[in-house]
Scaffold this motif. Structure first.
Motif, PDB file in Angstrom:
ATOM      1  N   UNK A  64     102.504 -17.376  -2.719  1.00  0.00           N
ATOM      2  CA  UNK A  64     103.927 -17.423  -3.023  1.00  0.00           C
ATOM      3  C   UNK A  64     104.811 -16.789  -1.970  1.00  0.00           C
ATOM      4  N   UNK A  65     104.217 -16.189  -0.939  1.00  0.00           N
ATOM      5  CA  UNK A  65     105.014 -15.602   0.132  1.00  0.00           C
ATOM      6  C   UNK A  65     105.533 -16.699   1.055  1.00  0.00           C
ATOM      7  N   UNK A  66     106.605 -16.378   1.782  1.00  0.00           N
ATOM      8  CA  UNK A  66     107.121 -17.306   2.776  1.00  0.00           C
ATOM      9  C   UNK A  66     106.307 -17.189   4.061  1.00  0.00           C
ATOM     10  N   UNK A  67     106.140 -18.288   4.791  1.00  0.00           N
ATOM     11  CA  UNK A  67     105.456 -18.185   6.084  1.00  0.00           C
ATOM     12  C   UNK A  67     106.330 -17.448   7.083  1.00  0.00           C
ATOM     13  N   UNK A  68     105.685 -16.834   8.066  1.00  0.00           N
ATOM     14  CA  UNK A  68     106.440 -16.120   9.090  1.00  0.00           C
ATOM     15  C   UNK A  68     105.769 -14.811   9.464  1.00  0.00           C
ATOM     16  N   UNK A  69     106.510 -13.986  10.221  1.00  0.00           N
ATOM     17  CA  UNK A  69     106.006 -12.712  10.715  1.00  0.00           C
ATOM     18  C   UNK A  69     106.603 -11.576   9.902  1.00  0.00           C
ATOM     19  N   UNK A  70     105.743 -10.658   9.449  1.00  0.00           N
ATOM     20  CA  UNK A  70     106.156  -9.553   8.594  1.00  0.00           C
ATOM     21  C   UNK A  70     105.926  -8.219   9.295  1.00  0.00           C
TER      22      UNK A  70
ATOM     23  N   UNK B 109     113.863 -10.678  10.476  1.00  0.00           N
ATOM     24  CA  UNK B 109     115.187 -11.242  10.244  1.00  0.00           C
ATOM     25  C   UNK B 109     115.325 -12.665  10.772  1.00  0.00           C
ATOM     26  N   UNK B 110     114.749 -12.951  11.946  1.00  0.00           N
ATOM     27  CA  UNK B 110     114.887 -14.299  12.502  1.00  0.00           C
ATOM     28  C   UNK B 110     114.212 -15.333  11.607  1.00  0.00           C
ATOM     29  N   UNK B 111     113.043 -14.980  11.048  1.00  0.00           N
ATOM     30  CA  UNK B 111     112.374 -15.888  10.116  1.00  0.00           C
ATOM     31  C   UNK B 111     113.167 -16.016   8.818  1.00  0.00           C
ATOM     32  N   UNK B 112     113.691 -14.910   8.341  1.00  0.00           N
ATOM     33  CA  UNK B 112     114.456 -14.938   7.089  1.00  0.00           C
ATOM     34  C   UNK B 112     115.686 -15.823   7.222  1.00  0.00           C
ATOM     35  N   UNK B 113     116.362 -15.735   8.361  1.00  0.00           N
ATOM     36  CA  UNK B 113     117.543 -16.580   8.580  1.00  0.00           C
ATOM     37  C   UNK B 113     117.148 -18.046   8.700  1.00  0.00           C
ATOM     38  N   UNK B 114     116.054 -18.314   9.424  1.00  0.00           N
ATOM     39  CA  UNK B 114     115.627 -19.703   9.608  1.00  0.00           C
ATOM     40  C   UNK B 114     115.219 -20.356   8.290  1.00  0.00           C
ATOM     41  N   UNK B 115     114.619 -19.566   7.397  1.00  0.00           N
ATOM     42  CA  UNK B 115     114.139 -20.104   6.122  1.00  0.00           C
ATOM     43  C   UNK B 115     115.155 -19.939   4.997  1.00  0.00           C
ATOM     44  N   UNK B 116     116.256 -19.224   5.277  1.00  0.00           N
ATOM     45  CA  UNK B 116     117.243 -18.981   4.221  1.00  0.00           C
ATOM     46  C   UNK B 116     116.689 -18.148   3.087  1.00  0.00           C
ATOM     47  N   UNK B 117     115.901 -17.120   3.427  1.00  0.00           N
ATOM     48  CA  UNK B 117     115.209 -16.319   2.407  1.00  0.00           C
ATOM     49  C   UNK B 117     116.149 -15.300   1.785  1.00  0.00           C
ATOM     50  N   UNK B 118     115.997 -15.105   0.485  1.00  0.00           N
ATOM     51  CA  UNK B 118     116.728 -14.050  -0.217  1.00  0.00           C
ATOM     52  C   UNK B 118     115.987 -12.730  -0.036  1.00  0.00           C
ATOM     53  N   UNK B 119     116.624 -11.622  -0.485  1.00  0.00           N
ATOM     54  CA  UNK B 119     115.965 -10.319  -0.350  1.00  0.00           C
ATOM     55  C   UNK B 119     114.679 -10.258  -1.170  1.00  0.00           C
ATOM     56  N   UNK B 120     114.669 -10.885  -2.330  1.00  0.00           N
ATOM     57  CA  UNK B 120     113.470 -10.887  -3.158  1.00  0.00           C
ATOM     58  C   UNK B 120     112.331 -11.640  -2.484  1.00  0.00           C
ATOM     59  N   UNK B 121     112.669 -12.719  -1.784  1.00  0.00           N
ATOM     60  CA  UNK B 121     111.643 -13.496  -1.083  1.00  0.00           C
ATOM     61  C   UNK B 121     111.212 -12.822   0.218  1.00  0.00           C
TER      62      UNK B 121
END
Length: 211
Positions: A129-135, A88-100
């Motif tokens: 095509x994935x976003x960088x970060x921790x999964x 979640x912290x990476x998703x918020x920082x990158x502004x990622x959508x659920x699909x991303x």
């Protein structure tokens, strides 16, 4: 006497009827009961470019593969999905959508597979095509009748983005290095020429009259 026997038979049938109905209903409930698949947590294997302390490190675009064993108590066919969810912290920082943020990879059953015993499922995830970060990694196993089992894997996936300068920048960089190399060569030639002139003047200088 016949009437008494008939009455007793009717009473016995009346007593047995609820029991028989309960037994039939229990048998049907037992037949209709569907047990969820069982994911073998210890069998999950993940492979990536670099593994450090339980975390898989790699670049966006690397391939992550693995396998897991799943069994179904009822012998049903099972679909296995590996879900990679960006934290979640990476998703918020990158502004990622659920699909991303969520990447679902279908695992393929390895044949031959036993009918009810542990079945091996293998998967390959291309992270292009994935976003960088921790999964986080989740295993979702669902049988053909909808019963589901979900397991969160302890290991993490950490992807970083390799930044490559644009082509124009690389051309200018190469041109700059070439110019710098030429300047160094010119300076070196000038230094060698100057040293030759100094040595030549020293040889032509007249000796003192004492000699």
């Amino acid at each position: 006497m016949l009437k008494l026997v008939a009455s007793l038979m009717l009473a016995i049938l009346a007593l047995l009827a609820p029991t028989s109905a309960f037994t039939t209903a229990s048998a049907r409930a037992s037949e209709d009961e569907n047990h969820p698949p069982d994911i073998d947590e210890g069998s999950l294997v993940l492979e990536g470019p670099e593994v450090v302390g339980g975390t898989i490190y790699g670049l966006v675009g690397d391939v992550i593969s693995g396998s897991v064993k799943v069994s179904d108590p009822d012998g049903d066919d099972v679909n296995v999905t590996i879900a990679f969810i960006l934290r979640e912290d990476w998703a918020e920082a990158l502004g990622a959508s659920d699909e991303e943020r969520i990447r679902n990879i279908t695992a393929e059953l390895v044949e031959p597979a036993p009918p009810t015993g542990p079945r091996t499922y293998k998967f390959t995830a291309n992270t292009t095509g994935w976003l960088p970060g921790t999964y986080d990694v989740f295993i979702v196993a669902q049988d053909e009748r909808g019963a589901r089992d979900v397991l969160k894997f302890e290991a993490l996936i950490s992807l970083r983005l390799e930044i490559t300068p644009p082509l124009a920048s690389r051309i200018w960089m190469i041109a700059g290095l070439a110019i710098l190399a030429c300047l160094i060569c010119v300076m070196a030639l000038g230094f060698v020429k100057a040293m030759r002139e100094v040595r030549k003047r020293e040889r032509e200088r007249p000796l003192p009259w004492l000699y």
